[in-house]
Write an enzyme that holds these catalytic residues in place. Structure first.
Site, short mmCIF file in Angstrom:
data_model
loop_
_atom_site.label_atom_id
_atom_site.label_comp_id
_atom_site.label_asym_id
_atom_site.label_seq_id
_atom_site.Cartn_x
_atom_site.Cartn_y
_atom_site.Cartn_z
N THR A 1 1.62 -4.27 4.33
CA THR A 1 1.48 -4.56 5.76
C THR A 1 0.90 -5.94 6.03
O THR A 1 1.04 -6.47 7.13
CB THR A 1 0.58 -3.51 6.43
OG1 THR A 1 -0.69 -3.51 5.76
CG2 THR A 1 1.20 -2.13 6.38
N ASP A 2 0.23 -6.53 5.03
CA ASP A 2 -0.47 -7.80 5.29
C ASP A 2 0.47 -8.89 5.79
O ASP A 2 0.08 -9.71 6.63
CB ASP A 2 -1.19 -8.28 4.02
CG ASP A 2 -2.42 -7.44 3.69
OD1 ASP A 2 -2.73 -6.50 4.45
OD2 ASP A 2 -3.06 -7.72 2.66
N THR B 1 0.82 -1.22 0.00
CA THR B 1 0.00 0.00 0.00
C THR B 1 0.85 1.26 0.00
O THR B 1 0.48 2.26 -0.62
CB THR B 1 -0.93 -0.02 1.23
OG1 THR B 1 -1.79 -1.15 1.12
CG2 THR B 1 -1.78 1.23 1.33
N SER C 1 1.77 -7.55 -0.72
CA SER C 1 2.55 -8.42 0.16
C SER C 1 1.99 -9.84 0.31
O SER C 1 2.76 -10.75 0.64
CB SER C 1 2.78 -7.77 1.52
OG SER C 1 1.65 -7.83 2.34
N1 ASP Z 1 -3.10 -3.88 2.78
C1 ASP Z 1 -1.79 -4.14 2.37
C2 ASP Z 1 -0.81 -3.06 2.73
O1 ASP Z 1 -1.02 -2.41 3.71
C3 ASP Z 1 -1.61 -4.66 1.02
C4 ASP Z 1 -0.34 -5.42 1.03
O2 ASP Z 1 -0.01 -5.98 2.08
O3 ASP Z 1 0.36 -5.42 0.04
O4 ASP Z 1 0.17 -2.82 2.09
#
Ligand code: ASP
Length: 332
Positions: free
Chosen positions: A86-87, A9, A54
Site C-alpha cells: 500500500t505504501d 503486506t 512496495s
Molecule cells: N505497509 C506496506 C503495505 O501495506 C508495505 C508495502 O507497501 O509493501 O503493503
C-alpha cells in the site's frame, strides 16, 4: 480474470511467534486460495510478478506489469487485478492509468494487515477488486483502486493513514464507487484521460528519466534545488506550501532551474489545486509561473512527478507540450 501479485503486506507473513518482522512471501496462487468464494465468481489466472515491499517498486517494474496486464486482456481476460504494497499503491495506480489503453478494468488493491493477522483485510480487498474488475460499469475508467469496499480513481487516490484499514481516500472528490452486497455501484459516469503511448521496448535502453521530488520547508534557501539542478536531472517537481508557494530565495532557485529543465510545482497540502492568479509576491504561483515553472493543478506532488516522468519518457521535453498535458491531466 488475471491476477498479478507484486508483494506487499497483503502477501506478507512472519516466522516469529508474535507475528513481527513480516516480509512478502505469498504467491499469487496463495492469495487467491485465501479468498472464500472467489472460484465461484471468476476463472482466475494468477501469476506472481514480484515479491517486493512496495517502496522497492520502480517505474520499469510498473511498466512490465502493465505489459503483462495488456497481454492478459489480449488473451481474453475480462479484467485484471494487481496486488501490491500500500505504501506506493497510489503511485503505481497512477502510472498504470497513464498508459492503460484498454477498456477492460485494471484494478489495484493491497492490505493493511498481513496475511496471518487477525482480521486480515487482504482477502476482502482482493474479492472487492475482482468484483470491481468484473463489473461492466468499471470499463473505460482506466486504472482503479479497490480498497475497504470503495473504488477510487487512480489519479486522485492517496494513502492517507499509515496504519488504518481505511487508509485510502480521494481528497476533494471522494470514492467514485462502492462495493455493496457483492455489487459494484458507481456514482459518476465512466470517463478517463487519453492513454499515453507506452515506451516502445522493455530493454535497458527504455527511457527512464530522472525526475526527483523536493519538498520545500520553512526557511528553504534553495540550495537543495540548486544542487539537484547541477546534478543533471531531467526535470524536478516541488511540493510547495499552500497553493504551490515557496520562499523568495527558493523562487530564485526555481528560476535558475527552469532555465535548464522542466520545473513543476504542486501543493503539499494533500487537497486542492495549485493557484494560477491569486498571489503576487515572490515565490507565489504568479511569480513561479513567470519564472517558467508549470503548475500541477489538482495533481498531488507524487502524481505530478509520475506525469512529468511519463511525459519525458514518451516525448520531447517541449514546454508547451508539458504545460498542456499537466494542465489537462491536472484538471478534474
Ligand atoms: N505497509 C506496506 C503495505 O501495506 C508495505 C508495502 O507497501 O509493501 O503493503
Amino acid at each position: 480474470m488475471a491476477i498479478g501479485a507484486l508483494g506487499g503486506t497483503i502477501a506478507s507473513t512472519s516466522d516469529a511467534d508474535d507475528g513481527s518482522e513480516i516480509v512478502p512471501t505469498l504467491s499469487a496462487e496463495r492469495l487467491v486460495a485465501a479468498v472464500p468464494g472467489l472460484g465461484a465468481i471468476a476463472t482466475v489466472r494468477a501469476e506472481t510478478l514480484a515479491q517486493l515491499p512496495s517502496p522497492s517498486l520502480d517505474e520499469p517494474t510498473v511498466l512490465r506489469t502493465l505489459r503483462w496486464a495488456r497481454d492478459a486482456v489480449d488473451a481474453g481476460a475480462a479484467g485484471v487485478v494487481i496486488t501490491q504494497g500500500t505504501d506506493t499503491l497510489e503511485e503505481s495506480a497512477y502510472l498504470l492509468d497513464l498508459f492503460w489503453d484498454r477498456p477492460e478494468p485494471l484494478v489495484l488493491t493491497g492490505a493493511m494487515r498481513s496475511a496471518q493477522a487477525a482480521g486480515a483485510d487482504g482477502p476482502a480487498n482482493l474479492l472487492t477488486a475482482v468484483r470491481c474488475a468484473l463489473a461492466p460499469g468499471s470499463r473505460e475508467r482506466g486504472a482503479l483502486v479497490a480498497f475497504d469496499d470503495e473504488v477510487h480513481q487512480a489519479r486522485w487516490v492517496a494513502k492517507t493513514d499509515s496504519m488504518s484499514t481505511s487508509a485510502f481516500r480521494s481528497a476533494g472528490f471522494g470514492p467514485i464507487g462502492r462495493c455493496v452486497e457483492a455489487e459494484v455501484v458507481y456514482g459518476v459516469p465512466a470517463s478517463r484521460a487519453p492513454a499515453l503511448d507506452l515506451p516502445s521496448a522493455d530493454t535497458p535502453d527504455t527511457p527512464d528519466p530522472r525526475v526527483p521530488l523536493l519538498a520545500t520547508y520553512l526557511g528553504d534557501d534553495g540550495h537543495v534545488l540548486d544542487a539537484v539542478r547541477d546534478s543533471g536531472v531531467d526535470g524536478v517537481v516541488i511540493a510547495g506550501f499552500g497553493a504551490g508557494h515557496v520562499s523568495a530565495a527558493m523562487a530564485r532557485a526555481v528560476g535558475r532551474a527552469a532555465e535548464r529543465m522542466p520545473v513543476v510545482f504542486a501543493s503539499r497540502t494533500g487537497s486542492g489545486p495549485t493557484g494560477r492568479a491569486m498571489y503576487g509576491y515572490p515565490g507565489s504561483e504568479i511569480d513561479l509561473l513567470a519564472r517558467g515553472a508549470i503548475g500541477a493543478g489538482w495533481l498531488p506532488p507524487v502524481k505530478a512527478r509520475l506525469l512529468l516522468w511519463a511525459l519525458l519518457a514518451t516525448g520531447p521535453a517541449d514546454t508547451a507540450r508539458l504545460r498542456d498535458e499537466l494542465t489537462a491531466r491536472g484538471t478534474p
